[in-house]
Design a protein around this motif. Structure first.
Motif, PDB file in Angstrom:
ATOM      1  N   VAL A 171       4.773  -1.223   2.340  1.00 38.75           N
ATOM      2  CA  VAL A 171       4.068  -0.225   3.151  1.00 38.75           C
ATOM      3  C   VAL A 171       3.192   0.585   2.218  1.00 38.75           C
ATOM      4  CG1 VAL A 171       4.278   1.758   4.679  1.00 38.75           C
ATOM      5  CG2 VAL A 171       5.925  -0.111   4.852  1.00 38.75           C
ATOM      6  N   HIS A 172       1.896   0.668   2.523  1.00 38.60           N
ATOM      7  CA  HIS A 172       0.958   1.500   1.771  1.00 38.60           C
ATOM      8  C   HIS A 172       0.742   2.794   2.561  1.00 38.60           C
ATOM      9  CE1 HIS A 172       0.015  -1.878  -0.918  1.00 38.60           C
ATOM     10  NE2 HIS A 172      -0.059  -2.643   0.177  1.00 38.60           N
ATOM     11  N   VAL A 173       1.082   3.915   1.981  1.00 37.90           N
ATOM     12  CA  VAL A 173       0.986   5.215   2.656  1.00 37.90           C
ATOM     13  C   VAL A 173      -0.100   6.032   1.969  1.00 37.90           C
ATOM     14  CG1 VAL A 173       2.203   7.293   3.386  1.00 37.90           C
ATOM     15  CG2 VAL A 173       3.446   5.119   3.184  1.00 37.90           C
ATOM     16  N   PRO A 174      -1.254   6.195   2.609  1.00 40.27           N
ATOM     17  CA  PRO A 174      -2.313   7.012   1.990  1.00 40.27           C
ATOM     18  C   PRO A 174      -1.971   8.498   2.094  1.00 40.27           C
ATOM     19  CG  PRO A 174      -3.019   6.288   4.150  1.00 40.27           C
ATOM     20  CD  PRO A 174      -1.683   5.642   3.912  1.00 40.27           C
ATOM     21  N   SER A 175      -2.609   9.273   1.251  1.00 40.91           N
ATOM     22  CA  SER A 175      -2.387  10.727   1.297  1.00 40.91           C
ATOM     23  C   SER A 175      -3.066  11.308   2.531  1.00 40.91           C
ATOM     24  CB  SER A 175      -2.950  11.385   0.038  1.00 40.91           C
ATOM     25  OG  SER A 175      -4.344  11.117  -0.076  1.00 40.91           O
TER      26      SER A 175
END
Length: 416
Positions: A171-175
């Motif tokens: 999972v890529h969680v952007p700011s």
């Protein structure tokens, strides 16, 4: 429900001080770890979770796989931030901890939080991934923070090497404004392969992490329909009970207000009737009372203006007239006066009889002779007899003197 042993690898490097994730990267990571631990332990009572750190002086295991959720939360407090993340060492130590798990039937899973740059090459990461796949260890990766130096590509290569039947996820969680834990709730890392943590566990973990659930009562009806239905039914029953109680209270208040209004109206009617009935009576009695009071005042003034002597004579005559008037009109008073006169007559007769008895010397001497141990010739007894005989004579002399004085006063008044 999947029986699983999980090791969570935490990134506590210097990059965790950044504030691009609210409130900081490290705090957001800690909330997400609490969320996942709660879901894993509540989805199956036999599931175990362990925690280790990948930065600082070296990889350090905070807690070995355990089902005690309180112990897991306690190990998260007071962690030190510093150094650089060592991803390969952290994964290897986690694999070693899972190898020595107590229940060998548990499936093995490693969850990695990567929030800082990765200095390892793809080949090294791919070799570690193949080793994990060989040992049947699943890997979940949470990528957040900086994306420099090809970090996403390296993590994708690691995942591709370890993935087996889609058991591993990334999972890529952007700011941004969304919390890290809120994003993970809807991902396979949290729910697993469709059989992850229950909706109740998700709601509890999201509330603990400060998140907001999009479902009613914080429960996803697709994951746990029975719990969602039970919560909905209990909520409807409670709402119905509250509405009935409010309606009952309103009816009771209206009944009390109606009773008070009726009582006040009846009291007003009674007071009005009493006032209406009392007015003519008072108007009739008013002149009579005034006439009596004025007559009494005039009589008092007349008596005060009269001569004292005339007042005495008048009062005496008035007293005589009153007494004379009461005798025929009041038979009870007349009877009482007659009885008092008879009593005085009886008293005088008894006194005269007693004086006669005391004056009889023979009677007294016979009584004294009949008494045992009493000598009539004793001087004290003789004195007593003499005194008793002298009393009637003294009384006679006193009566004669009183009669003479009265006659003398009467003659003086006649001469005047």
């Amino acid at each position: 429900m999947v029986l699983e042993a999980t090791m969570i690898c935490i990134d506590n490097s210097e990059w965790m001080r950044n504030g691009d994730y609210s409130p900081t990267r490290f705090q957001a990571q800690a909330e997400a770890v609490n969320l996942i631990c709660g879901a894993k332990t509540q989805s199956n009572p036999e599931n175990t979770v362990g925690v280790l750190t990948m930065a600082g002086k070296g990889v350090r295991v905070l807690v070995t796989p355990t089902s005690d959720f309180g112990k897991i939360l306690a190990c998260m407090h007071g962690l030190e931030i510093g150094g650089e993340m060592n991803l390969t060492s952290g994964i290897q130590v986690a694999q070693l901890a899972l190898k020595h798990r107590q229940n060998k039937k548990q499936q093995q899973r490693i969850i990695v939080f990567a929030g800082s740059p990765i200095k390892h090459d793809k080949k090294v990461l791919e070799a570690i991934g193949k080793k994990l796949k060989k040992n049947s260890v699943a890997l979940d990766i949470v990528d957040f923070g900086d994306e420099d130096d090809g970090k996403p590509e390296k993590l994708e290569a690691l995942l591709a090497a370890v993935n087996n039947n889609d058991s591993s996820h990334i999972v890529h969680v952007p700011s941004g404004p969304s919390a890290l834990s809120d994003v993970l709730i809807s991902t396979p890392i949290f729910t697993g392969d469709g059989e992850g943590g229950s909706g109740f566990a998700a709601a509890a973990a999201a509330a603990a992490a400060g998140g907001v659930s999009a479902f009613d009562f914080g429960v996803d009806p697709n994951l746990d329909p029975e719990l969602a239905l039970a919560l909905r039914v209990s909520m409807e029953e409670e709402r119905a009970r509250q509405e009935a109680a409010a309606k009952r209270a309103a009816e009771e208040a209206a009944r009390q207000e109606k009773g008070t209004e009726e009582a006040s109206s009846s009291q007003d009617a009674v007071m009005a009737e009493a006032a209406g009935s009392s007015d003519p009576v008072s108007e009739k009695k008013g002149p009579e009372l005034m006439d009596e009071e004025t007559a009494l005042l005039e009589q008092a003034l007349a008596m005060s203006m009269d001569d004292p002597r005339s007042g005495q004579t008048g009062s005496a005559s008035g007293g005589d007239t009153v007494m004379s008037d009461t005798t025929p009109e009041d038979p009870d008073i007349a009877l009482a006066l007659q009885m008092s006169m008879q009593d005085t007559a009886k008293d005088s007769s008894t006194q005269s009889e007693m004086s006669k008895v005391l004056g009889d010397q023979n009677f007294l001497s016979s009584i004294i002779d009949s008494l045992p141990g009493v000598n009539r010739d004793d001087s004290s007894i003789k004195d007593l007899l003499a005194s008793l005989q002298g009393k009637p004579e003294e009384k006679k002399e006193e009566e004669k003197k009183e009669e003479e004085t009265k006659e003398g006063e009467g003659s003086k008044d006649a001469g005047n």
